[in-house]
Design a protein around this motif. Sequence first.
Motif, PDB file in Angstrom:
ATOM      1  N   VAL A 236       0.846  -1.191   0.000  1.00  0.00           N
ATOM      2  CA  VAL A 236       0.000   0.000   0.000  1.00  0.00           C
ATOM      3  C   VAL A 236       0.886   1.247   0.000  1.00  0.00           C
ATOM      4  CG1 VAL A 236      -1.910  -1.128   1.193  1.00  0.00           C
ATOM      5  CG2 VAL A 236      -0.182   0.087   2.537  1.00  0.00           C
ATOM      6  N   PHE A 237       0.297   2.375  -0.295  1.00  0.00           N
ATOM      7  CA  PHE A 237       0.962   3.687  -0.184  1.00  0.00           C
ATOM      8  C   PHE A 237       1.313   3.851   1.303  1.00  0.00           C
ATOM      9  CE2 PHE A 237       0.151   8.447  -1.549  1.00  0.00           C
ATOM     10  CZ  PHE A 237       1.460   8.755  -1.202  1.00  0.00           C
ATOM     11  N   GLY A 238       2.591   3.907   1.606  1.00  0.00           N
ATOM     12  CA  GLY A 238       3.004   4.030   3.001  1.00  0.00           C
ATOM     13  C   GLY A 238       3.678   2.788   3.562  1.00  0.00           C
ATOM     14  N   SER A 239       3.622   1.669   2.836  1.00  0.00           N
ATOM     15  CA  SER A 239       4.311   0.449   3.283  1.00  0.00           C
ATOM     16  C   SER A 239       5.800   0.752   3.446  1.00  0.00           C
ATOM     17  CB  SER A 239       4.175  -0.666   2.248  1.00  0.00           C
ATOM     18  OG  SER A 239       2.868  -1.152   2.172  1.00  0.00           O
ATOM     19  N   VAL A 240       6.391   0.288   4.554  1.00  0.00           N
ATOM     20  CA  VAL A 240       7.821   0.494   4.763  1.00  0.00           C
ATOM     21  C   VAL A 240       8.535  -0.835   4.542  1.00  0.00           C
ATOM     22  CG1 VAL A 240       9.609   1.349   6.294  1.00  0.00           C
ATOM     23  CG2 VAL A 240       7.285   2.266   6.486  1.00  0.00           C
ATOM     24  N   GLN A 241       9.171  -0.957   3.387  1.00  0.00           N
ATOM     25  CA  GLN A 241       9.911  -2.173   3.068  1.00  0.00           C
ATOM     26  C   GLN A 241      11.313  -2.077   3.644  1.00  0.00           C
ATOM     27  OE1 GLN A 241       9.977  -2.455  -1.238  1.00  0.00           O
ATOM     28  NE2 GLN A 241       8.219  -3.830  -1.221  1.00  0.00           N
ATOM     29  N   ILE A 242      11.811  -3.219   4.104  1.00  0.00           N
ATOM     30  CA  ILE A 242      13.219  -3.271   4.523  1.00  0.00           C
ATOM     31  C   ILE A 242      13.932  -4.256   3.603  1.00  0.00           C
ATOM     32  CG2 ILE A 242      14.823  -3.667   6.419  1.00  0.00           C
ATOM     33  CD1 ILE A 242      12.814  -1.476   7.099  1.00  0.00           C
ATOM     34  N   PRO A 243      14.727  -3.754   2.651  1.00  0.00           N
ATOM     35  CA  PRO A 243      15.483  -4.671   1.790  1.00  0.00           C
ATOM     36  C   PRO A 243      16.712  -5.203   2.527  1.00  0.00           C
ATOM     37  CG  PRO A 243      15.898  -2.400   1.159  1.00  0.00           C
ATOM     38  CD  PRO A 243      14.946  -2.347   2.325  1.00  0.00           C
ATOM     39  N   ALA A 244      17.521  -5.975   1.826  1.00  0.00           N
ATOM     40  CA  ALA A 244      18.672  -6.615   2.462  1.00  0.00           C
ATOM     41  C   ALA A 244      19.634  -5.602   3.100  1.00  0.00           C
ATOM     42  CB  ALA A 244      19.408  -7.472   1.436  1.00  0.00           C
ATOM     43  N   SER A 245      19.672  -4.384   2.600  1.00  0.00           N
ATOM     44  CA  SER A 245      20.574  -3.362   3.170  1.00  0.00           C
ATOM     45  C   SER A 245      20.174  -2.986   4.593  1.00  0.00           C
ATOM     46  CB  SER A 245      20.535  -2.104   2.306  1.00  0.00           C
ATOM     47  OG  SER A 245      19.286  -1.438   2.464  1.00  0.00           O
ATOM     48  N   GLY A 246      18.938  -3.305   4.988  1.00  0.00           N
ATOM     49  CA  GLY A 246      18.477  -2.963   6.334  1.00  0.00           C
ATOM     50  C   GLY A 246      17.992  -1.534   6.469  1.00  0.00           C
ATOM     51  N   THR A 258       2.693  -5.234  -5.883  1.00  0.00           N
ATOM     52  CA  THR A 258       3.177  -6.301  -5.008  1.00  0.00           C
ATOM     53  C   THR A 258       4.691  -6.209  -4.886  1.00  0.00           C
ATOM     54  OG1 THR A 258       3.446  -7.841  -6.852  1.00  0.00           O
ATOM     55  CG2 THR A 258       1.325  -7.872  -5.730  1.00  0.00           C
ATOM     56  N   GLY A 259       5.233  -6.800  -3.832  1.00  0.00           N
ATOM     57  CA  GLY A 259       6.671  -6.737  -3.655  1.00  0.00           C
ATOM     58  C   GLY A 259       7.167  -7.847  -2.755  1.00  0.00           C
ATOM     59  N   GLY A 260       8.461  -8.135  -2.868  1.00  0.00           N
ATOM     60  CA  GLY A 260       9.024  -9.291  -2.194  1.00  0.00           C
ATOM     61  C   GLY A 260       9.931  -8.997  -1.006  1.00  0.00           C
ATOM     62  N   TYR A 261       9.874  -7.765  -0.476  1.00  0.00           N
ATOM     63  CA  TYR A 261      10.629  -7.457   0.746  1.00  0.00           C
ATOM     64  C   TYR A 261       9.672  -7.378   1.930  1.00  0.00           C
ATOM     65  CZ  TYR A 261      14.490  -5.905  -2.255  1.00  0.00           C
ATOM     66  OH  TYR A 261      15.489  -5.821  -3.182  1.00  0.00           O
ATOM     67  N   ALA A 262      10.176  -7.787   3.087  1.00  0.00           N
ATOM     68  CA  ALA A 262       9.361  -7.718   4.300  1.00  0.00           C
ATOM     69  C   ALA A 262       9.053  -6.263   4.631  1.00  0.00           C
ATOM     70  CB  ALA A 262      10.099  -8.378   5.451  1.00  0.00           C
ATOM     71  N   LYS A 263       7.831  -6.031   5.115  1.00  0.00           N
ATOM     72  CA  LYS A 263       7.397  -4.691   5.466  1.00  0.00           C
ATOM     73  C   LYS A 263       7.258  -4.602   6.986  1.00  0.00           C
ATOM     74  CE  LYS A 263       4.181  -5.618   2.493  1.00  0.00           C
ATOM     75  NZ  LYS A 263       4.853  -6.708   1.779  1.00  0.00           N
ATOM     76  N   ILE A 264       8.038  -3.742   7.581  1.00  0.00           N
ATOM     77  CA  ILE A 264       8.077  -3.660   9.044  1.00  0.00           C
ATOM     78  C   ILE A 264       6.889  -2.871   9.593  1.00  0.00           C
ATOM     79  CG2 ILE A 264       9.532  -1.568   9.136  1.00  0.00           C
ATOM     80  CD1 ILE A 264      11.064  -2.900  11.478  1.00  0.00           C
ATOM     81  N   ALA A 265       6.387  -1.908   8.802  1.00  0.00           N
ATOM     82  CA  ALA A 265       5.315  -1.033   9.289  1.00  0.00           C
ATOM     83  C   ALA A 265       4.673  -0.316   8.114  1.00  0.00           C
ATOM     84  CB  ALA A 265       5.875  -0.008  10.275  1.00  0.00           C
ATOM     85  N   THR A 266       3.594   0.411   8.390  1.00  0.00           N
ATOM     86  CA  THR A 266       2.909   1.197   7.361  1.00  0.00           C
ATOM     87  C   THR A 266       2.674   2.603   7.913  1.00  0.00           C
ATOM     88  OG1 THR A 266       1.722  -0.844   6.807  1.00  0.00           O
ATOM     89  CG2 THR A 266       0.964   1.191   5.756  1.00  0.00           C
ATOM     90  N   VAL A 267       3.180   3.605   7.218  1.00  0.00           N
ATOM     91  CA  VAL A 267       2.967   4.996   7.636  1.00  0.00           C
ATOM     92  C   VAL A 267       1.472   5.307   7.532  1.00  0.00           C
ATOM     93  CG1 VAL A 267       3.496   7.415   7.119  1.00  0.00           C
ATOM     94  CG2 VAL A 267       5.272   5.667   6.853  1.00  0.00           C
TER      95      VAL A 267
END
Lengths: 313, 234
Positions: A236-246, A258-267
């Motif tokens: 969604v608009f606001g999803s916070v993805q954390i890629p491998a860089s952290g 859609t996307g393949g990185y884990a999302k820690i939170a949503t603004v």
Amino acid sequence: MGIRVLQPGALTTVQDAGRYGYQSMGFPVSGVMDRRSFRIANMLLGNDETEAVLEAAMLGPSLCFQEDCFFCITGADMQPKLDGVDIPLYTALLGKAGAVLELGLVREGARAYIAFAGGLDIPPVMGSCSTNLKCGIGGWQGRALRAGDEIPFRKPKKCLKNLYKRYEKIRECGERHVTLRAVPGPQENLFTEAGIHTFFSEEYTVTQEYDRMGCRLDGAQIESRGGVDIVSDGIVFGSVQIPASGRPIVMMADHQTTGGYAKIATVISTDLPKLAQRMPGDTVSFEAVSIEEAQRIARKEEAWMRRFRRATN
Amino acid sequence: MEDYRILNAGDGAVCVEFGQQIDDAVNARVNGLYQKLFSHPIAGVTESIPTFRSLLVCYDPLRIRYGKLIRLLEKYAADIPDVVEGERHVVEIPVCYEAEYAPDMGHVTAHTGLSAEEVIALHCGRDYRIHMLGFLPGFPYLGGMDERLATPRLKSPRTRIEAGSVGIGGSQTGIYPLSSPGGWQLIGRTPLKLYDPQRDKPVLYKAGDYIRFVQISKEQFLQMEKDMQRKEGV
């Protein structure tokens, strides 16, 4: 007849509230980055709140009015001038035929919205006038504005009732640091307790890698439990993805579906305009809120909008 | 026991997750719930996005409260109908496999040891389930290609693949709805416009449908292409 583009600026596109209903087929929503400034611009002109406007990023355009029409600029301060004279933001003003509206380099904020009373005459594509640059659809010929483009008005207005009420003293783009409230999840369980603590306590810097798709932040690395790759799921608009860089990437208006990185939170939706107005080098921090709290804030924002609409129209 | 979890995705969406891996049974549940939201819409739900393993449900919090939405979704998830074989929605895609549209047929026959005729027969020989659409507008992630057809992607991707191209990438097959760069082995092309923003249905299929490739000749391909151009001209 409407406006002629003399200089397009850095990236000026036609946007409205977005193209909904096609995400399941892989179409991004697009639409304005700063929904609040967009709605206020239209309200100050008595337009429908979802009327298409111009969104200008970083360096604004120069436009020549081909016929009389009221307009209003909100959001970032790009030092707007009408025929060489400084003009205020958040104020309904009349552009006379032949007048040149000139926006320059951004002084505060990042994105300015230029709305026209009666709207732009743009044919909707799949229910929206928003420009989708990747697919080349919507807006003005599916692309950013170029010098020489002539965008017609739909129902240009050269008079507005209650003109004395059609200004607002809001200046909300000036801060260089903002706190963004965010709801943890959907994949916060893929991060360590320390990682989640880092995210909600450290300060992050907006990098140059900030476009309509996403905002890449720099700062303390967020620790995951065992990697951040997931089998793609919805964004969604606001999803916070954390890629491998952290380091976090906040997904913005043109985000892929859609996307393949884990999302820690949503603004939360109410705070997205604050991020939309940040420039590289500005800083943000995140504060955890519950869904219930986020929705209470959204209702409060909506009530403010309703009062604003009543007060100006 | 419940086979799903409802995850938070901000103040305007929840993610109903049925599993963490790519799995036909999991995906059938996802698309079952997706279909159910069409047949029994929930007021305030604005749209939903199926993926391999989860359904993102977007809603307007001013129109439906979070608590109520969760209760309704739990009710829906407890009663997802199994799709009966006869009810399959199959979309036929005519494909011309002749040399002009199949630049990589040679790679596929060399890698698999099959003849071109065998490749075509296997490729047309079954229906492919659309797990989800993504990556590009209208790009279908298809399941269930015959393993004998599996061929690695091109070593260096093409900078431009024509819209309508049908290809094999590893153990998957797919179609490109619009021109794009890509590394799949191209074995054919459809004259259909899979994606047309001016059409009522911009994309011809949706997640949960099945795709069936039907072989056509080059003459048929050119005729269909011409017919479509004529229709557009009107």
